[in-house]
Write a protein that holds these residues in place. Sequence first.
Motif, short mmCIF file in Angstrom:
data_model
loop_
_atom_site.label_atom_id
_atom_site.label_comp_id
_atom_site.label_asym_id
_atom_site.label_seq_id
_atom_site.Cartn_x
_atom_site.Cartn_y
_atom_site.Cartn_z
N ALA A 143 72.23 89.70 71.70
CA ALA A 143 71.44 89.57 70.46
C ALA A 143 71.76 88.27 69.72
O ALA A 143 72.17 88.27 68.57
CB ALA A 143 71.71 90.77 69.56
N HIS A 144 71.52 87.15 70.38
CA HIS A 144 71.74 85.86 69.75
C HIS A 144 70.56 85.51 68.85
O HIS A 144 69.45 86.02 69.02
CB HIS A 144 71.95 84.77 70.81
CG HIS A 144 70.86 84.73 71.84
ND1 HIS A 144 69.64 84.12 71.64
CD2 HIS A 144 70.81 85.28 73.09
CE1 HIS A 144 68.88 84.26 72.70
NE2 HIS A 144 69.56 84.96 73.60
N ASP A 145 70.77 84.65 67.87
CA ASP A 145 69.72 84.23 66.92
C ASP A 145 69.07 85.43 66.21
O ASP A 145 67.89 85.42 65.87
CB ASP A 145 68.62 83.42 67.61
CG ASP A 145 69.12 82.10 68.16
OD1 ASP A 145 68.61 81.68 69.21
OD2 ASP A 145 70.02 81.51 67.53
N GLU A 146 69.85 86.48 65.98
CA GLU A 146 69.27 87.71 65.41
C GLU A 146 69.22 87.66 63.89
O GLU A 146 70.18 87.29 63.23
CB GLU A 146 70.08 88.93 65.85
CG GLU A 146 69.49 90.26 65.41
CD GLU A 146 70.31 91.44 65.89
OE1 GLU A 146 71.39 91.68 65.30
OE2 GLU A 146 69.87 92.11 66.85
N LEU A 184 68.20 90.23 60.56
CA LEU A 184 68.03 91.65 60.26
C LEU A 184 67.30 91.79 58.93
O LEU A 184 67.74 91.27 57.91
CB LEU A 184 69.39 92.36 60.18
CG LEU A 184 69.30 93.88 60.13
CD1 LEU A 184 68.95 94.44 61.50
CD2 LEU A 184 70.59 94.50 59.62
N TRP A 198 58.90 86.18 69.48
CA TRP A 198 60.11 86.73 68.86
C TRP A 198 60.45 88.08 69.49
O TRP A 198 59.66 89.01 69.46
CB TRP A 198 59.90 86.91 67.35
CG TRP A 198 59.61 85.64 66.63
CD1 TRP A 198 59.98 84.38 67.00
CD2 TRP A 198 58.87 85.50 65.42
NE1 TRP A 198 59.53 83.46 66.10
CE2 TRP A 198 58.84 84.12 65.11
CE3 TRP A 198 58.23 86.39 64.56
CZ2 TRP A 198 58.21 83.63 63.99
CZ3 TRP A 198 57.60 85.90 63.44
CH2 TRP A 198 57.59 84.54 63.15
N SER A 213 65.22 92.83 68.79
CA SER A 213 66.50 93.20 69.39
C SER A 213 67.09 94.47 68.78
O SER A 213 68.06 95.03 69.31
CB SER A 213 67.50 92.05 69.23
OG SER A 213 67.56 91.64 67.87
N GLY A 233 65.74 94.07 63.88
CA GLY A 233 66.47 92.89 64.32
C GLY A 233 65.54 92.04 65.14
O GLY A 233 64.94 92.53 66.11
N VAL A 234 65.36 90.79 64.77
CA VAL A 234 64.42 89.90 65.45
C VAL A 234 65.16 88.62 65.85
O VAL A 234 65.85 88.00 65.02
CB VAL A 234 63.23 89.55 64.54
CG1 VAL A 234 62.19 88.74 65.32
CG2 VAL A 234 62.58 90.81 63.98
N GLN A 235 64.99 88.22 67.10
CA GLN A 235 65.62 87.00 67.58
C GLN A 235 64.67 85.82 67.34
O GLN A 235 63.67 85.66 68.05
CB GLN A 235 65.97 87.14 69.06
CG GLN A 235 67.09 88.14 69.30
CD GLN A 235 67.38 88.33 70.77
OE1 GLN A 235 66.74 89.15 71.42
NE2 GLN A 235 68.34 87.58 71.29
N SER A 279 70.55 90.07 56.78
CA SER A 279 71.27 89.35 57.82
C SER A 279 72.72 89.07 57.44
O SER A 279 73.57 88.86 58.31
CB SER A 279 70.55 88.04 58.14
OG SER A 279 69.22 88.29 58.55
#
Length: 502
Positions: free
Chosen positions: A418-421, A423, A446, A449, A466-468, A492
């Motif tokens: 879950a990189h670049d996540e 929230l 996008w 995640s 959660g969005v990357q 986040s």
Amino acid sequence: MTDYLEKILTARVYDVAQETPLEYASRLSIRLHNRILLKREDMQSVFSFKLRGAYNKMAQLDAATLERGVVAASAGNHAQGVALGAKYLGTSAIIVMPITTPELKVKAVEARGGVAVLYGETYDDAYAHARELANEKEMTLIHPFDDPEVIAGQGTIGMEILRQHQKPIHAVFVAIGGGGLISGIAAYIKRLRPNIRIIGVEPIDADGMKQSLQAGKRVKLDQVGLFADGVAVKQVGAETFRLCQQYVDEIILVNTDDTCAAIKDVFEDTRSILEPAGALAIAGAKAYVEREHITDQTLIAVACGANMNFDRLRFVAERAEMGEQREAIFAVNIPEGPGSLRRFCECIGKRNLTEFNYRIADQTEAHIFVGLQVANRQDASQMAATFEANGFKTLDLTDDELTKMHLRHMVGGRSPLAHDELLYRFEFPENPGALMKFLNRMSPNWNISLFHYRNNGADYGRIVVGVQVPATEMEDWQAFLRTVGYRYWDESSNPAYHLFLA
């Protein structure tokens, strides 16, 4: 200037309304060390005070005007009052309701002879359409609050209060949406017994009257919270604002947990279940007592509505313990090794657990998510201090909205992928297709995640996502937030998120 004393004394409400009791709340009074009296407007035939003002307005119309029919916009209580009044007076009623209105309230309008028209996602949408229909069909628009006849009808509640309790009264607490109820009550009580404090109560996320009084002019809110839907008004009335400036002593704000606790308080005393807006006044009275440290005073709270969806009770029950400050939630780090969990449980002692979640984090420590029954907020702080004193790093999450709504059901979900996540929490009207509408507006580039949605049986839905989003696309993400049309919160940086999920 309107003579509200005369208007209230001559208001025509008792063709359809009853004089409701002023009931002593024994359990709540003992707990608060004051005499708490409930004005039981939830006992009206439509389970709300709204029929008083609606009927009084319609009863003043001449025969020719009445024959053409009436139109109203409402999410529920005002709608039922207009429908019932129209049926009694032998005229037709069109009620425009947002498409998010629960079926229970739509059917209640139809059962009383009204024609329900579903239009728009908000009250403002419904009201605009109602005005169009009124002009097109030459029917009379019955405003839910900003009309002298409606205000006078609601003011008969103040008249009954003074007649029913002639002994000293310290304060009367009244919920505020558009302001019609408190304006009528205040206009009457302040003319006859100006020493009685009139205190309005609003949700912290729908505080249009408080902001307007502070600004010295009517303020229009960009968004309003949806939990207490009966008072979810973006802009208070012009006449109600004037009357509140003149007569209301102060406005107290309460949160969702406070409101849920008040619903439980009234249930324990009366075995009746108020809707969130109907319980605001009780929540405000409790907050006032805690702030002022008063004892042996008489406080009156208007229980103004009981049109509660049964499915919403699950959410109310969960949050009532929080509102009563009887549950505390903690995230606790313990060393990963033999005996650590036992030592932690020894700290808890004989306290009742409300929730316990455990998941190994790595080779050195484990994270525990725990809910405990406590006596009060001070007791919760002492419990946290006990954990810390025994070497357990502790985070008090009792007041964290993300934790209470979502993370308590999701503990333990970490992923190295879950990189670049980012929230975010979103709140949207609960109607068919709303969730798909939300997802369709997001860029297909996008990756989602993390996703959690829980239906609380309310008029609104809440999700955490959660969005990357790559750093190069942050401008696109901000553009999405500006146009999505739903309330949102960036979580986040939330410490609970980083502890359990990030």
